[in-house]
Scaffold this active site. Structure first.
Site, PDB file in Angstrom:
ATOM      1  N   SER A   1     -35.989  -0.945  -6.077  1.00  0.00           N
ATOM      2  CA  SER A   1     -34.729   0.526  -6.008  1.00  0.00           C
ATOM      3  C   SER A   1     -35.921   1.186  -6.177  1.00  0.00           C
ATOM      4  O   SER A   1     -37.175   1.393  -5.790  1.00  0.00           O
ATOM      5  CB  SER A   1     -34.217  -0.186  -7.235  1.00  0.00           C
ATOM      6  OG  SER A   1     -33.290   1.478  -7.531  1.00  0.00           O
ATOM      7  N   ASN A   2     -35.395   2.744  -6.777  1.00  0.00           N
ATOM      8  CA  ASN A   2     -36.091   4.297  -7.278  1.00  0.00           C
ATOM      9  C   ASN A   2     -36.415   4.634  -8.662  1.00  0.00           C
ATOM     10  O   ASN A   2     -34.488   3.811  -9.525  1.00  0.00           O
ATOM     11  CB  ASN A   2     -35.804   4.668  -6.301  1.00  0.00           C
ATOM     12  CG  ASN A   2     -34.728   5.103  -6.101  1.00  0.00           C
ATOM     13  OD1 ASN A   2     -34.191   5.778  -6.621  1.00  0.00           O
ATOM     14  ND2 ASN A   2     -33.618   4.805  -4.195  1.00  0.00           N
ATOM     15  N   ALA A   3     -36.141   5.480  -9.086  1.00  0.00           N
ATOM     16  CA  ALA A   3     -36.378   6.218 -10.241  1.00  0.00           C
ATOM     17  C   ALA A   3     -35.192   7.301 -10.798  1.00  0.00           C
ATOM     18  O   ALA A   3     -34.883   7.577 -11.396  1.00  0.00           O
ATOM     19  CB  ALA A   3     -37.083   6.897 -10.793  1.00  0.00           C
TER      20      ALA A   3
ATOM     21  N   ALA B   1     -30.589   8.519  -3.655  1.00  0.00           N
ATOM     22  CA  ALA B   1     -31.327   8.335  -3.121  1.00  0.00           C
ATOM     23  C   ALA B   1     -31.346   6.963  -3.307  1.00  0.00           C
ATOM     24  O   ALA B   1     -31.793   6.070  -3.591  1.00  0.00           O
ATOM     25  CB  ALA B   1     -32.543   7.927  -4.599  1.00  0.00           C
TER      26      ALA B   1
END
Ligand code: CTP
Length: 397
Positions: free
Chosen positions: A202-204, A269
């Site tokens: 995943s990402n932030a 995102a």
């Protein structure tokens, strides 16, 4: 226009009578609500004579009609003139202990607040923090001017001029109708690509920018579909929110809602890769990572671009170098009508609920710097720019 004029207890309350008269003269339908404090400065009879309507002062006068809900729903705008430090603090906190504060809490229409008070009270960090809270929520603050105050001294805190207050009421009410009848689709947040039942890629992203754009679209009268990846940030309750986890789920949910959308904004995102295989059981560390390979996820925005049929399509690009060059490539390859670029090369990545900085680009060399601001304010600036660009182009591509 139907306007609720809330008057609170400051010496400037007498000026609210002139404002009320101006609104009535130009043909507005005005309901006046006085707080207990306001009634000590001006009589209800003044406003009743100007509006030829009963003036509302208490939650308990005719409780069976639930006046706060009825008025909050019927109005095109609610203007609080003058707003005392106490009234501002109550609205910022969501307190509802009298009719006006109940109306402010129940309302889903533009709220215009014109503060007037002593300079020290206005400049106090508590009042400034409360005003910042209201601004972040989309409330229009009509800044007080500098002038002669009741304390017989000059300072900031004097109620803004009537023309400025009327202009703010009109601008807010116009803005509230700007997207009326239109459907806006927003993707937001990260996606999670499962490796096994407990691990994922995943990402932030927190989805904050997309949530703010959705909130602002609602404030401008749109119907909003928000396809939202995993986040703890609360989306606006008036949006139709579809919660998704993976890029594939986001793709399916977004494409299902895309036909007929007037405007689609992809802020999500989306993970670019996902594991080819998702393990059904938690992978033991001794089993190693060999053989774990990744594949590309579907590009949601590019697919929207391929299939778009009249939808005004907006993308985001987070870049660390040559950012406008790369963004222009995305603008063309994904067939976008505009792209918002943020430079994520610094320490401040632009993720999260803090401030951010955006540049908006559109085909034909159009460029507008939206500047650096909190995401609520950036969302307002971005909608202003997008709707102007769309109107200038005249047609929807
Ligand atoms: N996007 C999408 N679906 C994906 C990937 C991205 O809808 N699978 C959207 C994002 O929401 C954003 C834009 O496309 O609006 C970002 O473009 P993208 O090419 O993905 O940017 P990067 O991931 O930064 O790509 P690159 O590594 O090629 O720069």
């Amino acid at each position: 226009m139907r306007i609720v004029l809330g008057v609170t207890g400051g010496i400037a309350a007498y000026k609210a009578a002139a404002l009320c008269s101006a609104l009535v003269q130009r043909g507005d339908d005005v309901d006046v609500v006085l707080t207990e404090g306001a009634e000590r400065f001006v009589g209800a009879l003044t406003f009743a004579a100007l509006t030829r309507k009963p003036v509302l002062t208490s939650l308990w006068e005719a409780p069976e009609t639930i006046p706060h809900i009825a008025l909050a729903r019927a109005a095109d705008a609610i203007a609080i003139v003058p707003a005392t430090a106490n009234a501002i603090a109550k609205i910022a906190l969501g307190l509802a202990d009298d009719l006006l504060s109940n109306i402010a809490l129940a309302a889903r229409v533009p709220l215009i607040v014109a503060p007037a008070m002593n300079s020290a009270m206005y400049e106090h960090p508590a009042t400034q923090a409360n005003l910042a809270t209201l601004r972040a929520r989309g409330v229009t603050i009509v800044e007080p001017g500098i002038g002669f105050l009741a304390e017989r001294e000059s300072g900031v805190g004097r109620l803004a001029d009537q023309e400025a207050i009327l202009a703010a009421i009109d601008a807010s009410a116009t803005r509230a109708r700007e997207l009326a009848g239109e459907r806006v689709l927003v993707t937001a947040g990260p996606t999670r690509e499962a490796i096994d039942p407990v691990r994922f890629l995943s990402n932030a992203s927190t989805g904050t920018m997309g949530i703010e754009l959705a909130r602002e679209a609602l404030a401008r009268g749109a119907n909003v579909d928000l396809v939202l990846g995993p986040t703890s940030v609360t989306p606006p309750s008036e949006a139709r929110v579809v919660r998704v986890v993976s890029a594939q789920e986001m793709y399916d949910a977004t494409l299902a809602r895309a036909p007929g959308a007037d405007i689609a904004i992809a802020t999500a995102a989306v993970a670019d890769w996902r594991p080819v295989q998702t393990y059904a059981h938690k992978r033991k560390k001794d089993e190693g990572a060999e053989g774990m390979s990744l594949e590309r996820t579907p590009d949601i925005l590019a697919t929207l671009g391929e299939r778009k049929n009249g939808t005004f399509l907006v993308g985001f690009a987070a870049e660390t170098r040559d950012f406008e060059t790369f963004a222009l490539e995305k603008l063309a390859s994904k067939r976008l009508d505009a792209i918002a670029v943020n430079d994520v090369s610094g320490n401040d990545s632009g993720f999260g609920t803090g401030p951010s900085e955006l540049v908006l680009l559109w085909p034909g060399g159009g460029r507008e710097e939206l500047g650096r601001a909190g995401k609520g304010e950036l969302a307002r600036r971005m909608w202003d720019a997008l709707l102007r660009v769309r109107a200038e182009r005249g047609t929807r591509t």
